[in-house]
Design a protein around this motif. Structure first.
Motif, PDB file in Angstrom:
ATOM      1  N   ALA A 164       0.839  -1.208   0.000  1.00  0.00           N
ATOM      2  CA  ALA A 164       0.000   0.000   0.000  1.00  0.00           C
ATOM      3  C   ALA A 164       0.868   1.251   0.000  1.00  0.00           C
ATOM      4  O   ALA A 164       0.595   2.213  -0.731  1.00  0.00           O
ATOM      5  N   ARG A 165       1.915   1.260   0.795  1.00  0.00           N
ATOM      6  CA  ARG A 165       2.800   2.425   0.863  1.00  0.00           C
ATOM      7  C   ARG A 165       3.608   2.582  -0.421  1.00  0.00           C
ATOM      8  O   ARG A 165       3.935   3.706  -0.832  1.00  0.00           O
ATOM      9  N   LEU A 166       3.914   1.479  -1.061  1.00  0.00           N
ATOM     10  CA  LEU A 166       4.602   1.535  -2.352  1.00  0.00           C
ATOM     11  C   LEU A 166       3.697   2.186  -3.391  1.00  0.00           C
ATOM     12  O   LEU A 166       4.126   3.054  -4.152  1.00  0.00           O
ATOM     13  N   ARG A 167       2.439   1.794  -3.397  1.00  0.00           N
ATOM     14  CA  ARG A 167       1.498   2.356  -4.372  1.00  0.00           C
ATOM     15  C   ARG A 167       1.233   3.837  -4.106  1.00  0.00           C
ATOM     16  O   ARG A 167       0.956   4.596  -5.039  1.00  0.00           O
ATOM     17  N   GLU A 168       1.303   4.248  -2.849  1.00  0.00           N
ATOM     18  CA  GLU A 168       1.090   5.655  -2.504  1.00  0.00           C
ATOM     19  C   GLU A 168       2.317   6.512  -2.762  1.00  0.00           C
ATOM     20  O   GLU A 168       2.258   7.741  -2.654  1.00  0.00           O
ATOM     21  N   GLY A 169       3.446   5.883  -3.076  1.00  0.00           N
ATOM     22  CA  GLY A 169       4.664   6.633  -3.311  1.00  0.00           C
ATOM     23  C   GLY A 169       5.474   6.895  -2.056  1.00  0.00           C
ATOM     24  O   GLY A 169       6.486   7.606  -2.109  1.00  0.00           O
ATOM     25  N   PRO A 180       4.238 -10.465  -5.343  1.00  0.00           N
ATOM     26  CA  PRO A 180       2.925 -10.022  -5.814  1.00  0.00           C
ATOM     27  C   PRO A 180       2.794 -10.165  -7.332  1.00  0.00           C
ATOM     28  O   PRO A 180       3.779 -10.095  -8.064  1.00  0.00           O
ATOM     29  N   ASP A 181       1.561 -10.354  -7.759  1.00  0.00           N
ATOM     30  CA  ASP A 181       1.261 -10.440  -9.186  1.00  0.00           C
ATOM     31  C   ASP A 181       0.206  -9.386  -9.494  1.00  0.00           C
ATOM     32  O   ASP A 181      -0.994  -9.621  -9.340  1.00  0.00           O
ATOM     33  N   ALA A 182       0.649  -8.196  -9.877  1.00  0.00           N
ATOM     34  CA  ALA A 182      -0.259  -7.078 -10.133  1.00  0.00           C
ATOM     35  C   ALA A 182       0.325  -6.237 -11.257  1.00  0.00           C
ATOM     36  O   ALA A 182       1.537  -6.028 -11.321  1.00  0.00           O
ATOM     37  N   PRO A 183      -0.533  -5.723 -12.151  1.00  0.00           N
ATOM     38  CA  PRO A 183      -0.018  -4.971 -13.306  1.00  0.00           C
ATOM     39  C   PRO A 183       0.666  -3.669 -12.939  1.00  0.00           C
ATOM     40  O   PRO A 183       1.480  -3.163 -13.714  1.00  0.00           O
ATOM     41  N   ASP A 184       0.355  -3.109 -11.763  1.00  0.00           N
ATOM     42  CA  ASP A 184       0.965  -1.834 -11.393  1.00  0.00           C
ATOM     43  C   ASP A 184       2.257  -2.006 -10.600  1.00  0.00           C
ATOM     44  O   ASP A 184       2.841  -1.023 -10.144  1.00  0.00           O
ATOM     45  N   LEU A 185       2.705  -3.261 -10.450  1.00  0.00           N
ATOM     46  CA  LEU A 185       3.921  -3.540  -9.696  1.00  0.00           C
ATOM     47  C   LEU A 185       4.884  -4.374 -10.524  1.00  0.00           C
ATOM     48  O   LEU A 185       4.462  -5.234 -11.299  1.00  0.00           O
ATOM     49  N   SER A 300       5.305   0.004 -11.172  1.00  0.00           N
ATOM     50  CA  SER A 300       5.413   0.012 -12.638  1.00  0.00           C
ATOM     51  C   SER A 300       4.882   1.297 -13.236  1.00  0.00           C
ATOM     52  O   SER A 300       5.093   1.565 -14.417  1.00  0.00           O
ATOM     53  N   THR A 301       4.177   2.081 -12.448  1.00  0.00           N
ATOM     54  CA  THR A 301       3.504   3.273 -12.969  1.00  0.00           C
ATOM     55  C   THR A 301       4.186   4.571 -12.586  1.00  0.00           C
ATOM     56  O   THR A 301       3.799   5.635 -13.066  1.00  0.00           O
ATOM     57  N   ARG A 302       5.196   4.509 -11.722  1.00  0.00           N
ATOM     58  CA  ARG A 302       5.865   5.721 -11.267  1.00  0.00           C
ATOM     59  C   ARG A 302       7.371   5.536 -11.410  1.00  0.00           C
ATOM     60  O   ARG A 302       7.918   4.548 -10.907  1.00  0.00           O
TER      61      ARG A 302
END
Length: 326
Positions: A164-169, A180-185, A300-302
């Motif tokens: 969660a903290r990775l996705r929040e930056g 993990p298996d997720a398109p944004d990671l 993968s998005t940032r």
């Protein structure tokens, strides 16, 4: 000829020789911010021509910018005196705030540049508690030998929270499990560990080398809290063995669980201890699923800042030498 603001000396109103435009619906700060540095340049030297030359912009454009600023504020900031201008009292008050704001912006810009400095910026790195005693210190020691000025913000946490903290930056990189298996990671495999059944030395199975998990189905388990990758693996292994574990304690750190196992509070499924303890035994689990994959993960998005890129590449280059395989 100076195309500055024209003033009516009998009034505080500003007569603007500029094209009128509809006022934006944005906040005053958003509307004023592009004009502040231009006003400050004029106000410091109280001369429009010299300020325009310093800023590299046409004099009429600068005059219109100052006029627009005054129109937004509704006050006279500069009074014309021959070929120069001077600050009004309101102008002096406003300039003091503008200078503080510009200085703060410059400090922010310097901090942002320092943060992204590939040889001296900051890396926000999260990792599992079980990685903190050996693997992570090895990585930091080796990397800092190459780039000693890079700073680290280190976070020990459980898998779900780190993702969660990775996705929040908030984090740049995480060392965690399961992968993990997720398109944004983006996840790169770092190693694999066989999991052990940890028992107290006086447990009835303590003399065995290998055990099936169903043999302790009736016993209490001490486990990590929900949200930890190892907890999910433990629950899945128990389900595979045909039972739901009876939890006597949920903790946040593997060594705490080992201590509770030694005290007789239950059994635990854990990775091998980096330093063996004399008060517990660790048995091989018969199930082929009794393993966990460790991965280095980033967004993968940032885009990663340069120091994080350097650390990521170093970690990946060191994966075969890390104590992440058993």
């Amino acid at each position: 000829m100076i195309h500055a603001v024209a003033y009516d000396s009998s009034s505080d109103q500003v007569n603007l020789p500029v094209e009128q435009a509809e006022l934006s619906s944005t906040s005053p700060a958003a509307r004023l911010s592009p004009l502040l540095a231009q006003f400050a340049a004029v106000a410091r030297g109280e001369h429009v021509t010299r300020a325009a030359a310093e800023l590299g912009m046409p004099q009429p454009t600068l005059s219109r910018a100052v006029a627009r600023l005054e129109a937004e504020l509704g006050v006279v900031l500069l009074a014309r005196e021959g070929r120069t201008v001077r600050l009004t009292r309101a102008g002096r008050i406003f300039l003091a705030s503008v200078e503080r704001a510009l200085a703060e912006l410059e400090r922010g810009a310097d901090a942002a540049r320092a943060e992204a400095d590939p040889t001296g910026g900051r890396v926000a790195f999260g990792f599992l508690h079980t990685m903190g005693s050996e693997a992570v210190p090895m990585l930091l020691r080796g990397f800092r030998a190459q780039l000693p000025r890079v700073r680290f913000q280190l976070v020990q946490d459980y898998t779900d929270s780190m993702l969660a903290r990775l996705r929040e930056g908030e984090l740049d990189l995480c060392l965690l499990s399961p992968r993990p298996d997720a398109p944004d990671l983006t996840a790169r495999r770092m190693g694999e560990q066989r999991l052990r059944l940890v028992l107290s030395t006086d447990h009835r199975l303590a003399g065995r080398r290998r055990v099936r998990l169903e043999e302790v189905a009736e016993e209490p388990f001490v486990t990590l809290e929900p949200g930890y990758g190892l907890r999910r693996i433990t629950d899945a292994l128990c389900a595979e063995a045909g039972f739901s574990p009876r939890i006597s304690f949920e903790g946040e750190e593997a060594e705490t669980l080992r201590g509770l196992v030694a005290a007789g509070l239950g059994v635990a499924v854990l990775p091998p201890a980096s330093v063996p303890r004399p008060d517990v035994v660790e048995l091989t689990l018969a199930s082929p699923s009794a393993r966990r994959e460790l991965a280095l993960v980033w967004s993968s998005t940032r885009p990663l800042p340069p120091p994080a890129v350097a650390f990521r590449d170093y970690v990946l280059s060191e994966r075969d030498r890390l104590p992440l395989h058993s």
